[in-house]
Design an enzyme around this catalytic site. Structure first.
Site, PDB file in Angstrom:
ATOM      1  N   ASP A 174       0.816  -1.211   0.000  1.00  0.00           N
ATOM      2  CA  ASP A 174       0.000   0.000   0.000  1.00  0.00           C
ATOM      3  C   ASP A 174       0.851   1.263   0.000  1.00  0.00           C
ATOM      4  OD1 ASP A 174      -2.431  -1.479   0.155  1.00  0.00           O
ATOM      5  OD2 ASP A 174      -2.116  -1.745   2.296  1.00  0.00           O
TER       6      ASP A 174
ATOM      7  N   ARG B 187      -0.664   0.647  16.706  1.00  0.00           N
ATOM      8  CA  ARG B 187      -1.117   1.808  15.940  1.00  0.00           C
ATOM      9  C   ARG B 187      -1.125   3.115  16.742  1.00  0.00           C
ATOM     10  NH1 ARG B 187       0.721  -1.008  12.344  1.00  0.00           N
ATOM     11  NH2 ARG B 187      -0.644  -2.115  10.880  1.00  0.00           N
TER      12      ARG B 187
ATOM     13  N   ASP C 260      -7.541  -0.569  11.188  1.00  0.00           N
ATOM     14  CA  ASP C 260      -6.396   0.311  11.394  1.00  0.00           C
ATOM     15  C   ASP C 260      -6.668   1.762  11.010  1.00  0.00           C
ATOM     16  OD1 ASP C 260      -4.752  -1.532  12.548  1.00  0.00           O
ATOM     17  OD2 ASP C 260      -3.704  -2.070  10.708  1.00  0.00           O
TER      18      ASP C 260
ATOM     19  N   SER D 205      -1.667 -10.214   3.158  1.00  0.00           N
ATOM     20  CA  SER D 205      -1.572  -8.973   3.918  1.00  0.00           C
ATOM     21  C   SER D 205      -0.974  -9.318   5.278  1.00  0.00           C
ATOM     22  CB  SER D 205      -2.956  -8.340   4.081  1.00  0.00           C
ATOM     23  OG  SER D 205      -2.876  -7.178   4.893  1.00  0.00           O
TER      24      SER D 205
END
Length: 409
Positions: free
Chosen positions: A20, A101, A130, A182
């Site tokens: 990404d 995160r 996320d 992923s």
């Protein structure tokens, strides 16, 4: 997509070098009037993934790359508070991505302010958790900061589209269409999602995807013994050797991985409303959670231990949902810290082919009394006292039964 407003001159991008974010530097410059892109990588233990990252970021258009070593802060201020709380999401997930995160989001804001950036960009999809975790962290420290989330606006609809975009723009990738899982890796865990894992009917290809662990079948035929020392709920030593939190977790990851510990395959309920299936490797974390919980059975009184279980569920939900920087999470942590004042001692464990077995528990604050619990004769417990206790404890049952008999007559 049309060109964006001219007020975006500089963007801070949460950069991992994965699929990404590898294409986002180019995409941002194409769609935001050739804006400056400052890439930021939070090192939370994904050491191998940092190799060659700066060269790649600069080559694909970033003006600079910050690689911030957040490992010690990650362990002390996020992992250990969650461990002390016993926070587990839906009885299985040890929150590896969830609590990574907030710390990265906090550092993104700090750098964005220092750089005078106009916006912060992340590579999270519009279907995942996320995006919420990153953006709530940004809101906690920079409530007026603009946030760019390309997955919610760009023309690319799948990871296959992203790979095609990368190939068109000569952006190097470490994956292929066949290995396009992923993944998220940090000091605490490694997650795997996508491809054949999207169907819960498919058995995971463990030999292909596992990186931190071996399967239990491949683990040694002899058990591994270890001893963990805790002080006020925090692990401080392994086999008598004092260690920092980072070193301890890395060491346990190696030991646990060799013994097939901490591999789970779960279907979880995402915050955004859908279910997702993933495979998680958390070898060191699984050992620490097991040892900590075992020590608590020795050191916490019944009411505190039972009430803390409900707190653990709520704590895990808050962390999973991106609500780390909230008054409730802070209040729960304060409660947890109070419960941990006596959670000090040693836990000896046996690891064998994916299983963890308690060997011994010792603590200077142990509430276990062999004299009280013994089946032998003692001077502290009169067996005859049990009759009155049972009569009083069972009084509601007795009254109900008598009323039922009377009603039946």
């Amino acid at each position: 997509m049309a060109k964006q407003a001219d007020d975006i001159k500089k963007v801070v991008l949460a950069y991992s070098g994965g699929l990404d974010t590898s294409i986002m530097i180019t995409w941002l410059k194409e769609n935001y009037n050739n804006c400056e892109v400052v890439a930021v990588t939070g090192n939370v233990g994904q050491d191998a993934e940092l190799e060659g990252l700066e060269e790649k970021a600069l080559k694909t258009g970033a003006s600079k790359l910050y690689i911030e070593d957040l490992q010690d802060e990650f362990v002390e201020n996020y992992i250990f508070p969650s461990l002390k709380a016993g926070a587990v999401y839906e009885n299985g997930y040890l929150l590896g991505t969830s609590f990574a995160r907030p710390i990265i989001g906090k550092r993104l804001v700090e750098i964005a302010k220092a750089e005078g950036a106009d916006a912060i960009c992340h590579g999270c999809t519009g279907k995942g958790n996320d995006q919420v975790r990153f953006e709530l962290a940004v809101k906690a420290f920079a409530p007026n900061m603009k946030i760019i989330a390309p997955w919610r606006t760009w023309e690319l609809k799948s990871r296959e589209d992203e790979i095609a975009y990368a190939e068109k723009h000569n952006i190097p990738l470490k994956i292929t269409r066949e290995t396009n899982y992923s993944k998220d890796m940090n000091l605490w865990h490694l997650s795997h999602e996508g491809l054949d894992l999207e169907d819960p009917a498919n058995e995971p290809k463990y030999e292909q995807i596992l990186e931190l662990s071996v399967t239990p079948e491949q683990a040694p035929d002899e058990p591994t013994y270890l001893e963990l020392s805790f002080e006020k709920g925090i692990p401080v030593a392994l086999n008598g050797e004092k260690m920092t939190g980072v070193t301890l977790i890395k060491t346990l990851n190696k030991i646990g991985g060799q013994n097939g510990i901490g591999i789970i395959d779960i279907v979880e309920n995402r915050l955004v409303g859908m279910k997702s299936r993933g495979v998680y490797e958390t070898p060191g974390g699984t050992i620490l959670y097991h040892a900590h919980q075992a020590l608590e059975t020795l050191c916490l009184d019944k009411d505190t231990q039972h009430y803390k279980q409900s707190v653990a569920i709520k704590f895990a939900e808050l962390v999973y949902n991106g609500l780390w920087y909230t008054p409730l999470r802070e209040a729960l942590s304060a409660f947890v810290d109070e419960t941990q004042k006596t959670v000090t001692g040693e836990v000896k464990l046996k690891l064998y082919k994916g299983n963890i077995t308690n060997v011994s528990l010792t603590s200077p604050y142990s509430l276990y009394s062999e004299e009280f619990a013994s089946f032998g004769e003692d001077d502290v417990y009169d067996h005859q006292d049990a009759e009155g206790f049972i009569n009083l404890f069972g009084l509601p049952i007795t009254v109900k039964a008598l009323l039922d008999e009377k009603g039946g007559q």
